[in-house]
Write an enzyme that holds these catalytic residues in place. Structure first.
Site, mmCIF file in Angstrom:
data_model
loop_
_atom_site.group_PDB
_atom_site.id
_atom_site.type_symbol
_atom_site.label_atom_id
_atom_site.label_comp_id
_atom_site.label_asym_id
_atom_site.label_seq_id
_atom_site.Cartn_x
_atom_site.Cartn_y
_atom_site.Cartn_z
ATOM 1 N N SER A 40 0.692 -1.217 -0.274
ATOM 2 C CA SER A 40 -0.077 0.327 -0.079
ATOM 3 C C SER A 40 0.740 1.205 -0.117
ATOM 4 O O SER A 40 0.325 2.389 -0.726
ATOM 5 C CB SER A 40 -0.908 -0.039 1.218
ATOM 6 O OG SER A 40 -1.872 -1.113 1.095
ATOM 7 N N GLU A 61 2.537 -0.121 15.494
ATOM 8 C CA GLU A 61 3.055 1.011 14.963
ATOM 9 C C GLU A 61 3.771 1.692 16.058
ATOM 10 O O GLU A 61 4.543 2.626 15.685
ATOM 11 C CB GLU A 61 1.639 2.047 14.356
ATOM 12 C CG GLU A 61 1.127 1.632 13.008
ATOM 13 C CD GLU A 61 0.117 0.422 13.371
ATOM 14 O OE1 GLU A 61 -0.234 0.070 14.534
ATOM 15 O OE2 GLU A 61 -0.278 -0.212 12.559
ATOM 16 N N HIS A 112 -2.659 7.374 2.230
ATOM 17 C CA HIS A 112 -4.372 7.240 2.494
ATOM 18 C C HIS A 112 -4.708 8.171 3.488
ATOM 19 O O HIS A 112 -5.467 8.160 4.196
ATOM 20 C CB HIS A 112 -4.241 5.783 3.144
ATOM 21 C CG HIS A 112 -4.278 4.882 2.094
ATOM 22 N ND1 HIS A 112 -2.968 4.681 1.549
ATOM 23 C CD2 HIS A 112 -4.793 3.745 1.549
ATOM 24 C CE1 HIS A 112 -3.042 3.413 0.642
ATOM 25 N NE2 HIS A 112 -4.060 2.957 0.660
ATOM 26 N N ASP A 120 -12.875 2.739 2.202
ATOM 27 C CA ASP A 120 -12.453 2.320 3.444
ATOM 28 C C ASP A 120 -13.465 2.951 4.652
ATOM 29 O O ASP A 120 -13.687 2.590 5.863
ATOM 30 C CB ASP A 120 -11.178 2.129 3.813
ATOM 31 C CG ASP A 120 -10.468 0.801 3.460
ATOM 32 O OD1 ASP A 120 -11.266 -0.188 2.893
ATOM 33 O OD2 ASP A 120 -9.265 0.821 3.264
ATOM 34 N N ARG A 170 -3.883 7.897 -1.654
ATOM 35 C CA ARG A 170 -4.229 6.681 -2.480
ATOM 36 C C ARG A 170 -4.357 6.863 -3.774
ATOM 37 O O ARG A 170 -3.973 6.142 -4.673
ATOM 38 C CB ARG A 170 -5.064 6.020 -1.618
ATOM 39 C CG ARG A 170 -5.617 4.682 -2.238
ATOM 40 C CD ARG A 170 -6.535 3.855 -1.295
ATOM 41 N NE ARG A 170 -7.164 2.758 -1.690
ATOM 42 C CZ ARG A 170 -8.291 2.384 -2.431
ATOM 43 N NH1 ARG A 170 -9.184 3.549 -2.396
ATOM 44 N NH2 ARG A 170 -8.334 1.278 -3.047
#
Lengths: 317, 281
Positions: A40, A61, A112, A120, A170
């Site tokens: 991604s 993360e 994104h 999403d 994205r």
């Protein structure tokens, strides 16, 4: 007004991936970390070519931010990659203490971002990240507008010593800035000259601002469009110079109105040169699932919104 | 061979420094600091290869230490000063305005010996892993040490880091957990029990050792053994039993002295129990 040629739609995240790969070849201290989103983030090419300098952190993360901070000790330049939501809100305290307060040379690279994540939905569409990151002392915040600029920005931040937040997205969007551009952190780029209104846009909304300027031109309104790719440090000089000429301003961003580029501009103008300002951004709301362009229109971030905001700003002069 | 008697003398002075620093500003964390004094002295005066006179952030070809439970800063500041990182007189500025000795350790004021800020818990193990991996990339064969509190292990990030270090074989890393079974609201066992810590770390792929952190002889032996186990696939964790407040009788035996300062009378009582071996600052 000057027209800009779209050389073909491309996603900004691929600009990041391409820039990172070139950096890997040019600077052996550049290392990359990813939290299970290698594809991604378009980091595969770096991983393939430099497996010893690519670190798969897994879905963790907070640990990624801490490891990145630690890796700077000994001279590495870590680039972390995950979605904007997980690059900021999820790990805010880790960034605050281990990176920003500790002055670590970490590049937080976030894909994104914003509504244009699309289907999403709101869990992933962070609209608060610019605000979160710009509030941290010493943090540089960059939101480039297209593929070429994202690639140039990725390469530029490696040469800057200190923490940086690099925001991109994205969807495939028009690629129109020069392929060989020199990216200067904190230096706004004037895209069109005009005397009636200044439009300060960042990220994906820069192209929308150019579309809006073309529509305004048909109505006889001259808009000065400036690409604010660096939200912090803000190019105060360029903004004040333009606003002193046009006497009104529109800010445009794929972000909450609260805490984003618009608020940085308002603070600058309130202290130096107050003029009517209109905000294009999301008005205290979460997003939802949908196509990127549908979402931009529904949440007040479309070309039409920029046109109408410009007209309102001019009327308020 | 370690001169254990001399290390104990340094530890006694360190404990004096701790209670005097916290008393002077009527603020700070004496309990955990006293409990870990022997560990810090052993690490800095016996175990680590480090160069206080040529301090720099990168610490290439030196062992590195990270303090994750940053609130026990008094013991670290005293140890850094007593091993030559800065003048011991500066200990008098602890927690005062314009000081490099902030309440919790920071790089922000440029204090030699500190490589990352800590205080918000759970972050130090991740940073230590990053530094350890950079050492590997740089072909630097020295090790990275990190200290955490046992209560701190309630933070989720610690376990993200524990999975990672085990999975990625970060074997130039020696973590120590200060197992004093105390946290602010009471005993760790009561607030939220950690269960079987040895089994937990082993399950995450770590080489687990145990020691008494208030027995200098045993502690030095354990740390040396830990060093001999580096470079063998598994990261190492030492579960180090300590007594919060160790060395000052009225500060021992409860969590009460986690973060409060002694008054004048209590300071005098404490100093009576701690021999001045290197001269007070």
């Amino acid at each position: 007004m000057e027209t800009f040629e779209n050389t073909g739609n491309k996603d900004t995240r691929s600009g990041f991936g391409a820039g990172l790969l070139e950096l890997g070849r040019e600077n052996e201290n550049v290392v990359a970390l990813c939290a299970d989103l290698t594809g991604s983030l378009k980091m595969n090419a770096f991983e393939d070519e430099f497996p010893d300098r690519f670190f798969q952190i897994g879905i963790a993360e907070a640990n990624m931010m801490g490891i990145a901070a630690g890796m700077t000790i000994g001279g590495k330049i870590p680039f972390t990659g995950t979605f904007a939501n997980f690059s900021t809100g999820r790990v805010y305290d880790q960034i605050r203490q281990s990176i920003a307060y500790s002055g670590k040379n970490v590049k937080i690279c976030a894909s994104h971002a914003g509504l244009t994540l699309g289907e999403d939905g709101a869990t992933h569409q962070i609209l608060e990240d610019i605000g979160l990151m710009k509030m941290l002392p010493g943090m540089v915040v960059i939101n480039p507008c297209d593929y070429n600029q994202t690639k140039a920005a990725t390469k530029a931040i490696a040469s800057y010593e200190g923490p940086v937040y690099l925001r991109f997205g994205r969807p495939s969007v028009p690629n129109f800035t020069p392929v060989d551009q020199k990216f200067e952190i904190g230096k706004a780029v004037e895209l069109s000259q005009g005397r009636d209104v200044t439009i300060l846009a960042t990220g994906h909304l820069v192209w929308k601002a150019l579309e809006a300027a073309a529509i305004l031109a048909e109505k006889g309104i001259e808009a000065e469009v400036i690409n604010i790719h660096t939200i912090k440090p803000l190019d105060n000089e360029a903004i004040l110079k333009s606003v002193k000429k046009t006497k009104c301003v529109v800010s445009a961003e794929e972000h909450q109105m609260n805490g984003g580029l618009g608020d940085s501009v308002a603070q600058l103008l309130a202290r130096n040169y107050p003029v009517p300002q209109e905000y294009v951004g999301v008005n205290d709301s979460f997003g939802e699932s949908g196509k990127p362009h549908e979402l931009l229109d529904k949440y007040g971030c479309g070309t039409k919104d920029i046109v109408e905001s410009a007209e309102r700003a001019i009327q308020r002069k | 061979m370690a001169d254990v008697a001399q290390l104990k003398r340094v530890a006694s002075q360190t404990r004096r420094d701790i209670v005097r620093m916290v008393h002077a500003q009527q603020s700070g964390h004496p309990g955990g600091s006293l409990g870990c004094a022997d560990f810090f002295v052993a690490l800095y005066h016996e175990i680590m290869v480090h160069d206080p006179n040529n301090w720099n952030m990168d610490g290439v070809n030196e062992d590195l230490f990270f303090l994750s439970n940053g609130h026990i800063s008094p013991v670290w500041y005293s140890t850094l000063a007593r091993s030559g990182y800065f003048d011991v007189k500066e200990l008098a500025t602890f927690r005062k305005i314009d000081s490099r000795l902030q309440g919790h350790p920071t790089t922000h004021e440029g204090l030699p010996g500190i490589r990352i800020a800590s205080g918000s818990l759970g972050q130090g193990l991740s940073a230590a892993i990053g530094a350890a991996q950079t050492k590997k990339m740089n072909k630097d064969t020295k090790n990275v040490f990190v200290l955490m509190g046992d209560g701190e292990l309630q933070e989720g990030q610690v376990w993200e880091a524990a999975i990672y270090a085990g999975s990625k074989k970060v074997d130039n890393l020696i973590a120590t957990v200060d197992c004093n079974n105390r946290q602010i609201d009471g005993d760790v066992e009561e607030v939220m029990s950690l269960g079987n810590l040895r089994a937990k770390w082993e399950a995450f792929g770590w080489n687990v050792m145990e020691t008494n952190g208030n027995d200098m002889d045993q502690l030095v032996g354990t740390l040396k053994e830990a060093q001999s186990k580096t470079g063998k696939v598994s990261p190492i964790v030492i579960l180090m039993k300590t007594e919060m407040g160790q060395g000052v009788d009225f500060m021992m035996g409860s969590h009460k002295w986690h973060g409060i300062a002694p008054n004048d009378e209590q300071l005098a009582q404490a100093l009576n129990q701690l021999e001045e071996t290197m001269g007070d600052y």
